[in-house]
Design an enzyme around this catalytic site. Structure first.
Site, PDB file in Angstrom:
ATOM      1  N   SER A 100       0.775  -1.232   0.042  1.00 31.12           N
ATOM      2  CA  SER A 100      -0.090  -0.140  -0.031  1.00 31.12           C
ATOM      3  C   SER A 100       0.840   1.368  -0.036  1.00 31.12           C
ATOM      4  O   SER A 100       1.842   1.199   0.448  1.00 31.12           O
ATOM      5  CB  SER A 100      -0.814  -0.021   1.069  1.00 31.12           C
ATOM      6  OG  SER A 100      -0.383   0.612   2.161  1.00 31.12           O
ATOM      7  N   VAL A 101       0.241   2.324  -0.265  1.00 34.22           N
ATOM      8  CA  VAL A 101       0.868   3.841  -0.302  1.00 34.22           C
ATOM      9  C   VAL A 101       1.356   4.033   1.085  1.00 34.22           C
ATOM     10  O   VAL A 101       2.196   4.795   1.463  1.00 34.22           O
ATOM     11  CB  VAL A 101      -0.090   4.856  -0.903  1.00 34.22           C
ATOM     12  CG1 VAL A 101      -1.352   4.877  -0.045  1.00 34.22           C
ATOM     13  CG2 VAL A 101       0.696   5.947  -1.027  1.00 34.22           C
ATOM     14  N   LYS A 102       0.787   3.382   2.187  1.00 26.61           N
ATOM     15  CA  LYS A 102       1.111   3.817   3.491  1.00 26.61           C
ATOM     16  C   LYS A 102       2.730   3.311   3.764  1.00 26.61           C
ATOM     17  O   LYS A 102       3.203   3.823   5.016  1.00 26.61           O
ATOM     18  CB  LYS A 102       0.271   3.126   4.560  1.00 26.61           C
ATOM     19  CG  LYS A 102      -1.344   3.820   4.523  1.00 26.61           C
ATOM     20  CD  LYS A 102      -1.314   5.239   4.787  1.00 26.61           C
ATOM     21  CE  LYS A 102      -2.601   5.623   4.670  1.00 26.61           C
ATOM     22  NZ  LYS A 102      -2.868   7.052   5.133  1.00 26.61           N
ATOM     23  N   ASP A 103       3.113   2.410   3.019  1.00 31.72           N
ATOM     24  CA  ASP A 103       4.592   2.253   3.342  1.00 31.72           C
ATOM     25  C   ASP A 103       5.432   3.631   3.234  1.00 31.72           C
ATOM     26  O   ASP A 103       6.345   3.820   4.185  1.00 31.72           O
ATOM     27  CB  ASP A 103       5.040   1.266   2.490  1.00 31.72           C
ATOM     28  CG  ASP A 103       4.466  -0.085   2.269  1.00 31.72           C
ATOM     29  OD1 ASP A 103       3.739  -0.343   3.321  1.00 31.72           O
ATOM     30  OD2 ASP A 103       4.949  -0.945   1.553  1.00 31.72           O
TER      31      ASP A 103
ATOM     32  N   ALA B 117       4.696   5.569   6.463  1.00 29.71           N
ATOM     33  CA  ALA B 117       5.291   4.768   7.720  1.00 29.71           C
ATOM     34  C   ALA B 117       7.054   4.880   7.686  1.00 29.71           C
ATOM     35  O   ALA B 117       7.310   5.202   8.685  1.00 29.71           O
ATOM     36  CB  ALA B 117       4.915   3.204   7.462  1.00 29.71           C
TER      37      ALA B 117
END
Length: 461
Positions: free
Chosen positions: A43-46, A49
């Site tokens: 996901s883009v959330k890597d 993070a």
């Protein structure tokens, strides 16, 4: 040449663009999808993070042997688990009870500890997910709360990486950028960078669930995970994320759940892209935008995550039918029965016994769902806001026995919620449930919202 990295963290970002040639067929403006599901954690959330952890280390907020804690619908937690475990930290992910089961399993596989908590209560309620993770942060020595909603290292990740990638990949030809709005970090960072580098020429469009309050909805629940702004009707203070800058967004496209979910399924079946439901929302919005443009324009839409985390939901025919998003040819009995059932009657949870009795006068079978009170319901009654049911017989008996008075609250007299069936499910299943359970009726769902109550008599007809 294939890239070689010293660790998986070096592989975060650098995702490709794919032209949506089949979904965009017949549209003059080309549409390219930014495939963020190809990040190492899916996901883009890597990106956020990694950015947040590195910033916390620089600022002395996270020390060796520390614990990373976050409230997440899943994707940010997965990114933090990958980054955190790589760098030697303990990771605790507070996961929304609305998130798909696959996400919690993935978190555990990466070595994170999972704490499940609700987001279906007012934000001030101690049981709310955000309050649960705050308590854990206070109780655990050396703990750091990532707080993606208010952490400015979240949008900064996209100012430094996602935005420049889109600009370079399109050779500066991008004219419209479309993305969903959750924490606001992705659209704020990427959109803000594209506006700055283009001298304000790039138009930024927020893709939002229809009922989300970001785009002007009432904040009632929807079925697309990880985007939108939910507002519980009993929340005292509605706080918007600090990672979100509304001035970056030029306009919103508000997408109903059915359109989002069916578009996500089309992405897999027509473009070979297995993405999540929020990607369906974004692509549906991008298609709307592109239809208004010409061949000199270029639309980039960001696909946040992989559909592998939603095989039990949007990519499951069974789940789609159960919630009334999918109707098969030949299964039309429940829809036909709805047409003769009359308008849906509900009782607000803060009503008095007398008010409930008055409402039940027009209810089929003298039974009605009890729902969280809202001032208005422009999108209908969300299934998630049904708290139980109440029947005229129960209220009348309670009054006759002297247990309650007409001006007493009705909430203590709530019975269990009526069984629910999606409009596309076989009517035989609904009849069988009534016969087995002895309920007075079933609630039929259309697009995840209560459309009507069918009594035993109506189903037998």
């Amino acid at each position: 040449m294939t890239a070689v990295h010293e660790s998986v963290l070096d592989a975060i970002g650098g995702t490709p663009l794919f032209r949506l040639a089949r979904l965009g067929a017949g549209i003059a403006a080309p549409i390219y999808a930014k495939a963020e599901f190809l990040n190492i954690g899916g996901s883009v959330k890597d990106r956020a993070a990694l950015s947040m952890v590195l910033a916390a280390e620089r600022e002395g907020l996270l020390a060796p042997g520390g614990t990373i804690i976050e409230a997440t619908s899943g994707n940010t937690g997965i990114g933090l688990a990958i980054v955190g475990r790589q760098r030697g930290y303990r990771v605790i992910a507070g996961v929304s009870d609305k998130a798909s089961a696959e996400k919690a399993d993935i978190l555990r596989a990466y070595g994170a500890e999972v704490v499940l908590a609700t987001t279906s209560v007012p934000q001030e309620d101690p049981r709310h997910l955000f309050n649960v993770v705050r308590r854990l942060t206070e109780e655990i020595p050396g703990a750091w709360l990532a707080n993606q909603y208010d952490n400015l290292a979240n949008p900064d990740a996209h100012v430094r990486t996602t935005g420049p990638e889109v600009w370079e990949q399109t050779g500066g030809r991008v004219t419209h950028f479309v993305a969903g709005v959750g924490t606001g970090g992705t659209v704020t960072g990427t959109g803000g960078y594209l506006k700055q580098v283009s001298g304000g020429a790039v138009t930024v469009v927020g893709a939002d669930p229809e009922s989300s309050s970001y785009g002007g909805g009432d904040g009632s629940p929807w079925f697309v995970e990880s985007i939108g702004h939910f507002l519980h009707p009993e929340t005292v203070e509605d706080r918007w994320p600090q990672a979100y800058r509304s001035e970056v967004i030029d306009s919103f496209e508000r997408i109903p759940d059915r359109e989002s979910l069916l578009t996500a399924r089309r992405l897999a079946r027509e473009e070979g892209i297995l993405a999540g439901p929020s990607s369906g929302t974004a692509v549906a919005a991008a298609l709307r935008v592109a239809r208004r443009l010409g061949p000199g324009d270029l639309v980039v839409v960001l696909l946040p995550d992989s559909g592998r985390s939603y095989l039990s939901k949007v990519h499951s025919d069974v789940w789609m039918r159960e919630w009334g998003f999918l109707e098969e040819p030949g299964e039309t009995e429940l829809r036909a029965a709805l047409a003769t059932a009359g308008p849906l009657v509900t009782v607000d949870a803060d009503a008095t016994v007398g008010e409930a009795l008055e409402a039940l006068r027009g209810a089929p079978g003298a039974v009605a769902p009890v729902v969280l009170p809202r001032a208005a319901r422009p999108y209908g009654v969300a299934a998630a806001e049904v708290l139980g049911s109440v029947s005229r017989k129960v209220l009348q008996v309670a009054i006759a026995n002297g247990d309650v008075k007409r001006d007493d609250p009705v909430r203590p007299l709530l019975g269990p919620a009526l069984p629910t069936f999606g409009v596309g499910q076989p009517a035989a299943e609904a009849r069988a449930a009534l016969m087995a359970g002895g309920q007075a009726g079933v609630v039929v769902l259309v697009d995840g919202r209560a459309a009507g109550v069918l009594t035993r008599a109506a189903l037998l007809r």
